[in-house]
Design an enzyme around this catalytic site. Structure first.
Site, PDB file in Angstrom:
ATOM      1  CE  LYS A 270      -2.910   2.058   3.259  1.00 45.35           C
ATOM      2  NZ  LYS A 270      -3.764   2.649   4.173  1.00 45.35           N
ATOM      3  CE  LYS A 282      -5.725   9.131   8.174  1.00 47.51           C
ATOM      4  NZ  LYS A 282      -6.337   7.737   8.983  1.00 47.51           N
ATOM      5  CG  ASP A 293      -1.838   5.385   4.731  1.00 46.88           C
ATOM      6  OD1 ASP A 293      -1.278   4.732   5.763  1.00 46.88           O
ATOM      7  OD2 ASP A 293      -2.502   5.404   4.542  1.00 46.88           O
ATOM      8  CD  GLU A 354      -6.809   5.082   2.903  1.00 43.94           C
ATOM      9  OE1 GLU A 354      -5.900   4.414   2.939  1.00 43.94           O
ATOM     10  OE2 GLU A 354      -8.000   5.269   3.597  1.00 43.94           O
ATOM     11  NE  ARG A 356     -10.699  -1.086   4.964  1.00 42.44           N
ATOM     12  CZ  ARG A 356     -10.648  -1.205   6.481  1.00 42.44           C
ATOM     13  NH1 ARG A 356     -12.418  -1.530   6.447  1.00 42.44           N
ATOM     14  NH2 ARG A 356     -10.140  -1.132   6.920  1.00 42.44           N
TER      15      ARG A 356
END
Length: 501
Positions: A270, A282, A293, A354, A356
């Protein structure tokens, strides 16, 4: 820094620093039997005046006396316990490297391999030593206008091996640890970069650097927005709709020509170079850390570097799924229904779930490679941090054998993982009133339900999901990427490549 095996005759050279540990009372005699009589005299004279019983990790420098058989020596105090654990051993290495920075010798001989810690064999003593050394030397100051830089004079550390039958094993340990450590550095550097520099284009195109270095082993294909759209990866595209940065999918193939027609091991990372949460935005507190991320993709790139340098006899495909999740009038919204590449429809309940959505399309896409194994690596859920803290990576899998192999690699590398259940009872929490599945469940067991969501698209494979949300970076004063789980995954591939130690 270069690492090698010391020739037994080289220890008498006066320009080489000796690094050795001293136990309390008479235990140090075992270590001293490998060095010259003159060095023994110098050490014993100094030790008489040092209280070393509880002073574990302290260092003392003995300068060269210029007599025959005399070396400069760095003593590491080991306390009174003959058996030490890896945490203490790491402390010893860190203190050693800190002391070396202030000593102006280019070469050293390392005698700490005689220590007994965690019942480790020679291979793991050397590997731990080198990995801890790389970790101790790591700094990331790329964006500071002024830095307190230091010059380390040491250029080579030689490990003293008294049993010549162990030299082959020692050289393998050096090769493995150096390659893995370099992969970890690549992962850390990318993770630590700000998202205004490391955007989806930058991250995805780092694969070309790997291709340039290992052109005979590596091939790269990078899909832009148009190609991703034409394939039908709608979930992937929806996540990136609110960003001015286009998404990219980088496909890195290692040893494809050598294993033509065979099934590869596939690693999917990812690569959300920034995740604002989208419309389901967030909290502002610690949102800066959402540059991390993309650490799953960075880890995949680090692993691909490591296995290329090790020349493992495997066919591996690494995929970097790179995009941003931002807030804009064109952002995807809660309540939207998306048709994924698999044909399944997903109701968006929360746009901050997001990762997934990106991964489900990529997991479906890799079916064309007829994979032997599929592993996705993602900073997926805050719930995994609540469940396992910052010590264990979460593992979910549909294959017991694959899980056991991953856990074995995690335990021996101390890049720890913990298996979470995969069960239909959790999958029921993802039911949607309007689509085939929801992208998020209620809060209960949400690290597991995230894995269950991905499993809906991975049922045809031997598949594992690694949730690194709690282990990919550190927060607070020591905020930075950790480089995990590069060590775990590379060890897994070493084991699969029949080079298991």
């Amino acid at each position: 820094m270069k690492f090698s095996i010391a020739d037994k005759s080289i220890k008498q050279t006066k320009d080489i620093l000796l690094i050795l540990g001293i136990f309390y009372k008479d235990c140090y005699q075992k270590t001293l039997k490998y060095i010259s009589d003159e060095n023994k005299k110098n050490i014993i004279q100094v030790v008489k005046n040092i209280k070393i019983k509880d002073n574990i990790g302290s260092t003392y420098f003995i300068s060269n006396t210029n007599k025959v058989g005399s070396n400069p020596i760095l003593l590491i105090m080991l306390g009174s316990k003959v058996n030490i654990n890896s945490r203490i051993y790491k402390k010893l290495i860190i203190n050693t490297i800190s002391s070396i920075k202030n000593i102006k010798y280019k070469k050293s001989i390392f005698f700490l391999l005689n220590l007994n810690f965690n019942n480790s064999n020679l291979y793991w003593k050397i590997r731990r030593s080198i990995e801890y050394i790389y970790e101790s030397l790591y700094e990331f100051n790329n964006f500071k206008s002024k830095t307190k830089s230091y010059k380390i004079y040491m250029k080579e550390i030689m490990f003293y091996i008294h049993d010549e039958n162990e030299i082959k094993q020692a050289n393998i340990a050096i090769s493995h640890s150096v390659s893995i450590s370099k992969g970890i550095i690549i992962t850390k550097n990318l993770g630590n970069m700000p998202s205004n520099f490391c955007d989806p284009h930058y991250l995805s195109h780092q694969s070309y650097i790997l291709k340039d270095k290992y052109s005979e082993k590596i091939s790269v294909e990078i899909m832009d927005h148009k190609k991703i759209k034409n394939i039908g990866m709608n979930a992937y595209l929806h996540v990136s709709k609110g960003s001015s940065k286009n998404p990219y999918l980088s496909i890195i193939k290692y040893n494809e020509n050598k294993f033509n027609g065979k099934s590869p091991i596939i690693l999917i990372g990812k690569g959300l170079t920034f995740d604002s949460g989208g419309i389901s935005i967030k909290p502002s507190n610690n949102m800066d850390e959402m540059k991390f991320d993309m650490c799953g993709a960075a880890a995949v790139l680090g692993v691909m570097h490591a296995i290329s340098e090790l020349n493992l006899n495997l066919y591996v495909i690494g995929i970097l799924a790179c995009c941003e999740n931002m807030v804009d009038s064109s952002s995807y919204k809660p309540g939207d229904i998306i048709k994924t590449l698999s044909g399944k429809t997903v109701e968006v309940i929360n746009t901050d779930a997001e990762g997934r959505l990106v991964l489900c399309d990529v997991i479906t896409y890799v079916k064309r490679f007829n994979p032997r194994i599929v592993i996705d690596i993602a900073t997926l859920t805050g719930a995994c941090v609540i469940a396992l803290g910052h010590h264990y990576t979460g593992l979910i899998s549909n294959c017991d054998e694959l899980s056991e192999n991953i856990l074995n690699a995690s335990n021996i590398t101390e890049d720890l993982a913990w298996r979470l259940p995969l069960n239909k009872k959790f999958s029921k929490q993802l039911k949607s009133r309007f689509a085939d599945i929801s992208n998020i469940s209620d809060r209960s067991g949400s690290a597991i339900t995230a894995g269950c969501f991905l499993y809906e698209f991975a049922k045809e494979y031997k598949w594992a999901h690694l949730d690194i949300a709690g282990t990919a970076w550190k927060s607070g004063v020591y905020k930075q990427a950790t480089g995990r789980p590069v060590s775990l995954l590379t060890q897994l591939l070493i084991n699969y490549g029949d080079k298991k130690i």
